[in-house]
Scaffold this active site. Structure first.
Site, PDB file in Angstrom:
ATOM      1  NE  ARG A 169      21.707 -26.245  -6.517  1.00  4.58           N
ATOM      2  CZ  ARG A 169      21.328 -27.513  -6.790  1.00  4.58           C
ATOM      3  NH1 ARG A 169      20.320 -27.895  -6.256  1.00  4.58           N
ATOM      4  NH2 ARG A 169      22.266 -28.477  -7.053  1.00  4.58           N
ATOM      5  CE1 TYR A 171      16.224  -0.624  -7.909  1.00  5.08           C
ATOM      6  CE2 TYR A 171      15.599  -2.700  -8.804  1.00  5.08           C
ATOM      7  CZ  TYR A 171      16.641  -1.736  -8.312  1.00  5.08           C
ATOM      8  OH  TYR A 171      18.044  -2.062  -8.618  1.00  5.08           O
ATOM      9  CG  ASP A 208      10.177  -3.883  -3.500  1.00  7.36           C
ATOM     10  OD1 ASP A 208      10.575  -3.897  -2.413  1.00  7.36           O
ATOM     11  OD2 ASP A 208      10.504  -3.827  -4.606  1.00  7.36           O
ATOM     12  CE  LYS A 258      18.985  -1.672  -2.923  1.00  2.18           C
ATOM     13  NZ  LYS A 258      17.996  -1.709  -3.685  1.00  2.18           N
TER      14      LYS A 258
HETATM   15  C1  LIG Z   1      17.329  -2.374  -4.808  1.00  2.00           C
HETATM   16  C2  LIG Z   1      15.821  -2.572  -5.064  1.00  2.00           C
HETATM   17  C3  LIG Z   1      15.600  -3.937  -5.601  1.00  2.00           C
HETATM   18  C4  LIG Z   1      16.506  -4.964  -6.264  1.00  2.00           C
HETATM   19  O1  LIG Z   1      17.347  -5.532  -5.426  1.00  2.00           O
HETATM   20  P1  LIG Z   1      18.905  -5.754  -5.603  1.00  2.00           P
HETATM   21  O2  LIG Z   1      19.272  -6.182  -4.275  1.00  2.00           O
HETATM   22  O3  LIG Z   1      19.540  -4.532  -6.028  1.00  2.00           O
HETATM   23  O4  LIG Z   1      18.579  -6.988  -6.469  1.00  2.00           O
HETATM   24  C5  LIG Z   1      14.391  -3.999  -5.729  1.00  2.00           C
HETATM   25  N1  LIG Z   1      13.294  -3.195  -5.317  1.00  2.00           N
HETATM   26  C6  LIG Z   1      13.609  -2.187  -4.670  1.00  2.00           C
HETATM   27  C7  LIG Z   1      12.649  -1.124  -4.036  1.00  2.00           C
HETATM   28  C8  LIG Z   1      14.996  -1.713  -4.560  1.00  2.00           C
HETATM   29  O5  LIG Z   1      15.432  -0.595  -3.973  1.00  2.00           O
END
Ligand SMILES: *Cc1c(COP(=O)(O)O)cnc(C)c1O
Length: 381
Positions: free
Chosen positions: A48, A101, A175, A200
């Site tokens: 961890r 998001y 983000d 992603k």
């Molecule tokens: C998918 C996504 C998230 C969240 O991420 P997870 O891996 O699903 O927790 C945050 N911001 C954006 C722009 C996203 O597309």
């Protein structure tokens, strides 16, 4: 080692010392033997707190964004939560766009606001609204920027927002999930922190859920590291390995995603039944000029509004053959989604709601001609 594509393959990726394996083994271990009490080898004690496979991903992520450190987490939202808890105290303020998001809005409004954080939602592309939201900002204020946005592909000017945010003493967070570090470098545009859902484009193959925080400041980095260790939402060694493996091809994938999305966007503009195409690579997209300035390419995401309304949009989303109907984005395979009932169902009826005639595409790296043909046959239906 200066160019991005080279660093994506090599940063943090030393061959294994004992065996010379070009790809080091995945360190599937929870604990590490000690040479006497307190005699840790290479600083590793418990996974961890630290794991070599996670460390090599973190070194890579910090390098790609030009940060002082990066920390990887079990999901994008876990990464966002750790950063917010490191940066905020009761009485703090978060200013975010009205089209972030949905999960990010839910995280702050449902989990942080009850602990005394103030949430102010604005149109991030309107600098006057942002300026007003930052007025009288408390010492702990976060300006949360997402660009391009989901699903209408709005573009926010990162450099202008960083200047505005810093003028008000705010921490500026971007983000960067939709663009990836290959297409957009927020720290070099003045932002303080970059967050990712590595699920992603970074992972890129729809086979792992993860997240990351990349920071420009040592002090805040230490707080995020403490939250990673102290709250424990770490990425597993296998998840870290998959993400690292994905990142090695990020540059070539993003080039192809961008080319394919441009071809799809241009074909859809000319197609019958299409009211509007939302893609920053189109010259008449409202954010086109800013995107051209701050991005290396326009990415693989686009949305399309159908003139036949919600019924036509649903029919279209259910009629493609190559584009799979699914949540998420950023993988090599093309996906299609109906945001108002899928990714954005939780924000229906709020200021974050998405028009019901909009369909979102995550354009993969398949053959552009095949992708366009699939969309054309679906539109005909
Ligand atoms: C998918 C996504 C998230 C969240 O991420 P997870 O891996 O699903 O927790 C945050 N911001 C954006 C722009 C996203 O597309």
């Amino acid at each position: 080692m200066t160019e991005f594509s080279t660093r994506a393959v090599h940063a943090g990726q030393e061959p294994d010392g004992p065996t010379g394996a070009v790809i080091p083994p995945i360190h599937l271990t929870s604990t590490y033997v000690q040479d006497g009490i307190g005699g840790m080898r290479n600083g590793y004690e418990y996974s961890r707190a630290g794991n070599p496979t996670r460390d090599s991903l973190q070194t890579l992520l910090a390098d790609l964004d030009g940060g002082v450190a990066a920390y990887s987490f079990a999901s994008g939202l876990a990464a966002e939560d750790a950063l917010l808890r490191a940066a905020l105290v009761p009485g703090a303020r978060v200013v975010m766009g009205n089209d972030v998001y949905g999960g990010t809005h839910r995280l702050v409004s449902r989990l942080h606001v009850p602990w005394g954080v103030e949430l102010v939602v604005v149109d991030m592309s309107d600098l006057d609204q942002v300026r007003a939201a930052l007025e009288g900002a408390p010492d702990q204020t976060v300006l949360w920027v997402e660009t391009p946005t989901n699903p209408l592909m709005k573009i926010a000017d990162i450099a202008a927002l960083a200047e505005l945010g810093h003028g008000a003493g705010a921490l500026v967070v971007v983000d960067n999930t939709f663009a990836s570090p290959y297409l957009q470098q927020p720290l070099s545009l003045g932002a303080d922190v970059v967050v990712y859902s590595t699920t992603k484009y970074l992972g890129g193959h729809s086979d792992v859920v993860g997240g990351a925080v990349v920071l420009a400041d040592e002090e805040l980095a230490a707080k995020v590291q403490f939250l990673q260790f102290g709250a424990g939402a770490i990425s597993s060694p296998f998840d870290a390995f998959l993400t690292t493996r994905g990142i090695k091809t990020l540059a070539v994938r993003m080039e192809r995603h961008s080319q394919n999305a441009q071809a799809v966007a241009e074909a859809l503009v000319a197609a019958p039944g299409v009211e509007r195409v939302y893609y920053p690579g189109l010259a008449d997209h409202p954010g086109h000029d800013v995107a051209a300035r701050q991005m290396r390419g326009f990415g693989g995401m686009l949305s399309v509004a159908l003139s036949g309304g919600p019924a036509a949009a649903r029919r279209f989303a259910e009629s493609t053959e190559l584009f799979a109907l699914a949540e998420s984005l950023g993988g090599v395979e093309s996906l299609i989604g109906y945001p108002s009932e899928m990714t954005h169902a939780s924000v229906k009826g709020t200021e974050l709601a998405v028009p019901e005639n909009v369909v979102r595409l995550s354009v993969g790296i398949e053959d552009a001609g095949d992708l366009v043909a699939d969309l054309q046959q679906a539109l005909q239906r």
